[in-house]
Design a protein around this motif. Structure first.
Motif, PDB file in Angstrom:
ATOM      1  N   TYR A 194       0.802  -1.221   0.000  1.00 14.79           N
ATOM      2  CA  TYR A 194       0.000   0.000   0.000  1.00 14.79           C
ATOM      3  C   TYR A 194       0.837   1.275   0.000  1.00 14.79           C
ATOM      4  O   TYR A 194       0.346   2.350  -0.355  1.00 14.79           O
ATOM      5  CB  TYR A 194      -0.974   0.007   1.181  1.00 14.79           C
ATOM      6  CG  TYR A 194      -0.321   0.207   2.531  1.00 14.79           C
ATOM      7  CD1 TYR A 194      -0.223   1.462   3.105  1.00 14.79           C
ATOM      8  CD2 TYR A 194       0.191  -0.879   3.240  1.00 14.79           C
ATOM      9  CE1 TYR A 194       0.373   1.648   4.330  1.00 14.79           C
ATOM     10  CE2 TYR A 194       0.785  -0.711   4.461  1.00 14.79           C
ATOM     11  CZ  TYR A 194       0.879   0.548   5.010  1.00 14.79           C
ATOM     12  OH  TYR A 194       1.489   0.721   6.230  1.00 14.79           O
ATOM     13  N   LYS A 228      -8.965   4.268  -4.245  1.00 14.45           N
ATOM     14  CA  LYS A 228      -9.587   4.690  -2.990  1.00 14.45           C
ATOM     15  C   LYS A 228      -9.328   3.663  -1.891  1.00 14.45           C
ATOM     16  O   LYS A 228      -9.121   4.021  -0.722  1.00 14.45           O
ATOM     17  CB  LYS A 228     -11.089   4.878  -3.193  1.00 14.45           C
ATOM     18  CG  LYS A 228     -11.778   5.524  -1.998  1.00 14.45           C
ATOM     19  CD  LYS A 228     -13.235   5.835  -2.295  1.00 14.45           C
ATOM     20  CE  LYS A 228     -13.917   6.500  -1.104  1.00 14.45           C
ATOM     21  NZ  LYS A 228     -15.352   6.795  -1.390  1.00 14.45           N
ATOM     22  N   GLN A 230      -6.627   1.851  -1.623  1.00 12.11           N
ATOM     23  CA  GLN A 230      -5.264   2.112  -1.166  1.00 12.11           C
ATOM     24  C   GLN A 230      -5.221   3.322  -0.233  1.00 12.11           C
ATOM     25  O   GLN A 230      -4.520   3.312   0.787  1.00 12.11           O
ATOM     26  CB  GLN A 230      -4.343   2.352  -2.368  1.00 12.11           C
ATOM     27  CG  GLN A 230      -2.888   2.603  -1.982  1.00 12.11           C
ATOM     28  CD  GLN A 230      -2.086   3.151  -3.138  1.00 12.11           C
ATOM     29  OE1 GLN A 230      -2.486   4.115  -3.792  1.00 12.11           O
ATOM     30  NE2 GLN A 230      -0.936   2.532  -3.418  1.00 12.11           N
ATOM     31  N   LYS A 231      -5.977   4.378  -0.565  1.00 10.70           N
ATOM     32  CA  LYS A 231      -5.992   5.564   0.282  1.00 10.70           C
ATOM     33  C   LYS A 231      -6.524   5.240   1.673  1.00 10.70           C
ATOM     34  O   LYS A 231      -5.989   5.720   2.683  1.00 10.70           O
ATOM     35  CB  LYS A 231      -6.827   6.669  -0.370  1.00 10.70           C
ATOM     36  CG  LYS A 231      -6.824   7.971   0.427  1.00 10.70           C
ATOM     37  CD  LYS A 231      -7.554   9.084  -0.304  1.00 10.70           C
ATOM     38  CE  LYS A 231      -9.049   8.938  -0.169  1.00 10.70           C
ATOM     39  NZ  LYS A 231      -9.775  10.132  -0.706  1.00 10.70           N
ATOM     40  N   HIS A 232      -7.570   4.423   1.746  1.00  5.97           N
ATOM     41  CA  HIS A 232      -8.107   4.019   3.051  1.00  5.97           C
ATOM     42  C   HIS A 232      -7.037   3.318   3.873  1.00  5.97           C
ATOM     43  O   HIS A 232      -6.890   3.573   5.076  1.00  5.97           O
ATOM     44  CB  HIS A 232      -9.306   3.092   2.865  1.00  5.97           C
ATOM     45  CG  HIS A 232     -10.608   3.811   2.698  1.00  5.97           C
ATOM     46  ND1 HIS A 232     -11.367   4.243   3.756  1.00  5.97           N
ATOM     47  CD2 HIS A 232     -11.288   4.177   1.584  1.00  5.97           C
ATOM     48  CE1 HIS A 232     -12.460   4.841   3.320  1.00  5.97           C
ATOM     49  NE2 HIS A 232     -12.440   4.812   2.000  1.00  5.97           N
ATOM     50  N   ARG A 234      -3.784   3.598   3.655  1.00  9.89           N
ATOM     51  CA  ARG A 234      -2.750   4.549   4.069  1.00  9.89           C
ATOM     52  C   ARG A 234      -3.220   5.399   5.249  1.00  9.89           C
ATOM     53  O   ARG A 234      -2.482   5.594   6.220  1.00  9.89           O
ATOM     54  CB  ARG A 234      -2.375   5.442   2.888  1.00  9.89           C
ATOM     55  CG  ARG A 234      -1.550   4.740   1.817  1.00  9.89           C
ATOM     56  CD  ARG A 234      -1.248   5.672   0.653  1.00  9.89           C
ATOM     57  NE  ARG A 234      -0.285   5.076  -0.271  1.00  9.89           N
ATOM     58  CZ  ARG A 234       0.176   5.673  -1.369  1.00  9.89           C
ATOM     59  NH1 ARG A 234      -0.258   6.890  -1.675  1.00  9.89           N
ATOM     60  NH2 ARG A 234       1.057   5.057  -2.144  1.00  9.89           N
ATOM     61  N   LEU A 235      -4.439   5.900   5.169  1.00 10.17           N
ATOM     62  CA  LEU A 235      -4.952   6.747   6.240  1.00 10.17           C
ATOM     63  C   LEU A 235      -5.160   5.954   7.533  1.00 10.17           C
ATOM     64  O   LEU A 235      -4.897   6.459   8.636  1.00 10.17           O
ATOM     65  CB  LEU A 235      -6.254   7.405   5.802  1.00 10.17           C
ATOM     66  CG  LEU A 235      -6.132   8.457   4.695  1.00 10.17           C
ATOM     67  CD1 LEU A 235      -7.510   8.943   4.261  1.00 10.17           C
ATOM     68  CD2 LEU A 235      -5.273   9.631   5.143  1.00 10.17           C
ATOM     69  N   TYR A 258       2.709   8.775   1.106  1.00  7.16           N
ATOM     70  CA  TYR A 258       2.370  10.096   0.578  1.00  7.16           C
ATOM     71  C   TYR A 258       3.636  10.848   0.177  1.00  7.16           C
ATOM     72  O   TYR A 258       4.610  10.895   0.929  1.00  7.16           O
ATOM     73  CB  TYR A 258       1.599  10.916   1.608  1.00  7.16           C
ATOM     74  CG  TYR A 258       0.124  10.589   1.664  1.00  7.16           C
ATOM     75  CD1 TYR A 258      -0.784  11.258   0.854  1.00  7.16           C
ATOM     76  CD2 TYR A 258      -0.357   9.603   2.521  1.00  7.16           C
ATOM     77  CE1 TYR A 258      -2.143  10.952   0.902  1.00  7.16           C
ATOM     78  CE2 TYR A 258      -1.708   9.300   2.575  1.00  7.16           C
ATOM     79  CZ  TYR A 258      -2.593   9.977   1.755  1.00  7.16           C
ATOM     80  OH  TYR A 258      -3.927   9.664   1.797  1.00  7.16           O
ATOM     81  N   GLN A 263      -1.146  17.128   0.853  1.00  4.46           N
ATOM     82  CA  GLN A 263      -2.208  16.238   0.387  1.00  4.46           C
ATOM     83  C   GLN A 263      -2.625  15.280   1.494  1.00  4.46           C
ATOM     84  O   GLN A 263      -3.824  14.998   1.694  1.00  4.46           O
ATOM     85  CB  GLN A 263      -1.760  15.445  -0.836  1.00  4.46           C
ATOM     86  CG  GLN A 263      -2.818  14.493  -1.365  1.00  4.46           C
ATOM     87  CD  GLN A 263      -2.295  13.606  -2.487  1.00  4.46           C
ATOM     88  OE1 GLN A 263      -1.125  13.672  -2.854  1.00  4.46           O
ATOM     89  NE2 GLN A 263      -3.160  12.757  -3.030  1.00  4.46           N
ATOM     90  N   PHE A 264      -1.649  14.779   2.231  1.00  2.00           N
ATOM     91  CA  PHE A 264      -1.947  13.879   3.342  1.00  2.00           C
ATOM     92  C   PHE A 264      -2.849  14.558   4.364  1.00  2.00           C
ATOM     93  O   PHE A 264      -3.883  13.996   4.768  1.00  2.00           O
ATOM     94  CB  PHE A 264      -0.648  13.431   4.012  1.00  2.00           C
ATOM     95  CG  PHE A 264      -0.854  12.768   5.352  1.00  2.00           C
ATOM     96  CD1 PHE A 264      -1.439  11.516   5.443  1.00  2.00           C
ATOM     97  CD2 PHE A 264      -0.467  13.408   6.521  1.00  2.00           C
ATOM     98  CE1 PHE A 264      -1.641  10.904   6.671  1.00  2.00           C
ATOM     99  CE2 PHE A 264      -0.662  12.804   7.761  1.00  2.00           C
ATOM    100  CZ  PHE A 264      -1.253  11.552   7.834  1.00  2.00           C
ATOM    101  N   GLU A 267      -6.453  15.017   2.934  1.00  2.00           N
ATOM    102  CA  GLU A 267      -7.230  13.779   2.870  1.00  2.00           C
ATOM    103  C   GLU A 267      -7.526  13.241   4.268  1.00  2.00           C
ATOM    104  O   GLU A 267      -8.599  12.677   4.510  1.00  2.00           O
ATOM    105  CB  GLU A 267      -6.487  12.746   2.031  1.00  2.00           C
ATOM    106  CG  GLU A 267      -6.390  13.138   0.555  1.00  2.00           C
ATOM    107  CD  GLU A 267      -5.741  12.062  -0.306  1.00  2.00           C
ATOM    108  OE1 GLU A 267      -5.245  11.060   0.271  1.00  2.00           O
ATOM    109  OE2 GLU A 267      -5.733  12.231  -1.533  1.00  2.00           O
ATOM    110  N   TYR A 268      -6.608  13.415   5.178  1.00  2.00           N
ATOM    111  CA  TYR A 268      -6.818  12.960   6.556  1.00  2.00           C
ATOM    112  C   TYR A 268      -7.976  13.723   7.190  1.00  2.00           C
ATOM    113  O   TYR A 268      -8.882  13.132   7.802  1.00  2.00           O
ATOM    114  CB  TYR A 268      -5.536  13.161   7.369  1.00  2.00           C
ATOM    115  CG  TYR A 268      -5.569  12.509   8.735  1.00  2.00           C
ATOM    116  CD1 TYR A 268      -4.923  11.297   8.960  1.00  2.00           C
ATOM    117  CD2 TYR A 268      -6.249  13.102   9.812  1.00  2.00           C
ATOM    118  CE1 TYR A 268      -4.946  10.691  10.207  1.00  2.00           C
ATOM    119  CE2 TYR A 268      -6.281  12.508  11.052  1.00  2.00           C
ATOM    120  CZ  TYR A 268      -5.626  11.298  11.252  1.00  2.00           C
ATOM    121  OH  TYR A 268      -5.665  10.705  12.482  1.00  2.00           O
TER     122      TYR A 268
END
Length: 319
Positions: A194, A228, A230-232, A234-235, A258, A263-264, A267-268
């Motif tokens: 990820y 999306k 992958q983003k979940h 990461r967060l 990131y 951007q992090f 999105e967070y």
């Protein structure tokens, strides 16, 4: 029958989420309402003995109530909320080798009826399945019986699952060339990589799907696109590290993949309602019982999620 199962859960579940001496068996007992929680589920089936929970993955959701079973077929980041408490359940982690061996024994290795990929699906438990699950959990009362009897009762549970309304989905889960298996392999690859850039063309080719086909089947199963998803991940991991105080927000952003700290943070905050530092402070304050800053938006403020194989310092996990 459900009362009998709930009673054995209460007898052996000393914390909200307990692994047991029986392989692949966990117990869950939550008696008070708690905040919605982000969790990364692994393939498993949850047998609900009391209460009700809602699991939401992207655009898709399921509600499992007392007497229901919830099947998770892939690694799936979900938001879990309890709709009724006290909540009690027995969780079985799926053993693909045991299921495959059972299908061979039953001589059911021929072509299965194709079905759409489903990351989570719920159904009502037949009475004979409730009985088998209860007898499996009751082995905790007589630990000397676990070795000889637990594998036999587990095999019975798997047999009854294959004969239930979830049988078709389980067969698709086992077939190497089924859509469910292809999506499951893609999801597992993203979980394991990820932090790396994601190439849709490459993972689609590895799954023997077109990029459009991968996107369609992946979203149908998970409720979100691969990017999306992958983003979940990461967060979720960033939030866990922030609450644990492992590093600064900028360092954690880079560690989870990131390139841009801005951007992090954006999105967070969109996901959790507060900038990373303030959210971590709020969660740590909640754990210690001290007041902390509240969220500035209606976005969910769930505790940091993580894989079931990784301890969570923020809140009880809820399989």
């Amino acid at each position: 029958m459900l009362d009998r199962l709930a009673t054995v859960i209460d007898r052996h579940c000393e914390v909200p989420d307990s692994d047991t001496k029986i392989p692949r068996l966990s117990l869950v007992a939550v008696h008070e309402p708690i905040e919605s929680t982000d969790v990364l589920y692994e393939p498993m089936i949850c047998f609900v003995a009391g209460g009700a929970k809602r699991t939401t993955a992207g655009d898709l959701g399921q509600v499992a109530r007392a007497g229901d079973m919830l099947l998770i077929t892939i690694d799936l980041p979900v938001s879990v909320g309890l709709e009724e408490v006290p909540y009690r359940s027995v969780v079985m982690r799926l053993d693909s080798q045991a299921l495959t061996g059972l299908l061979i024994e039953l001589d059911e290795t021929g072509p299965a009826v194709p079905s759409a990929a489903a990351g989570q699906i719920s159904a009502e438990m037949p009475p004979e399945l409730v009985d088998a699950v209860t007898r499996w959990a009751e082995l905790l009362d007589t630990p000397e019986d676990i070795g000889p009897l637990a594998p036999r009762i587990e095999s019975e549970i798997l047999y009854r699952l294959l004969r239930s309304s979830l049988g078709t989905v389980l067969r698709q889960w086992l077939l190497a060339d089924s859509t469910t298996s292809r999506v499951r392999r893609v999801a597992r690859w993203i979980c394991e990589h990820y932090t790396e850039p994601l190439s849709i063309d490459e993972i689609a080719a590895a799954a023997h799907l077109s990029p459009a086909g991968l996107h369609r089947h992946f979203k149908a199963a998970t409720g979100m696109s691969p990017l999306k998803y992958q983003k979940h991940l990461r967060l979720q991991e960033a939030r866990r590290r922030l609450v644990a105080g492992e590093a600064t927000a900028a360092q954690i952003a880079q560690a989870v993949g990131y390139v841009s700290a801005t951007q992090f943070s954006r999105e967070y905050r969109s996901a959790y309602g507060l900038p990373p530092g303030q959210d971590a402070t709020r969660l740590r304050a909640r754990l210690t019982g001290r007041p902390g800053p509240g969220p500035r938006s209606p976005a969910r403020s769930a505790p940091a999620p993580g894989r079931r194989t990784r301890p969570e310092p923020e809140a009880p996990r809820m399989p």
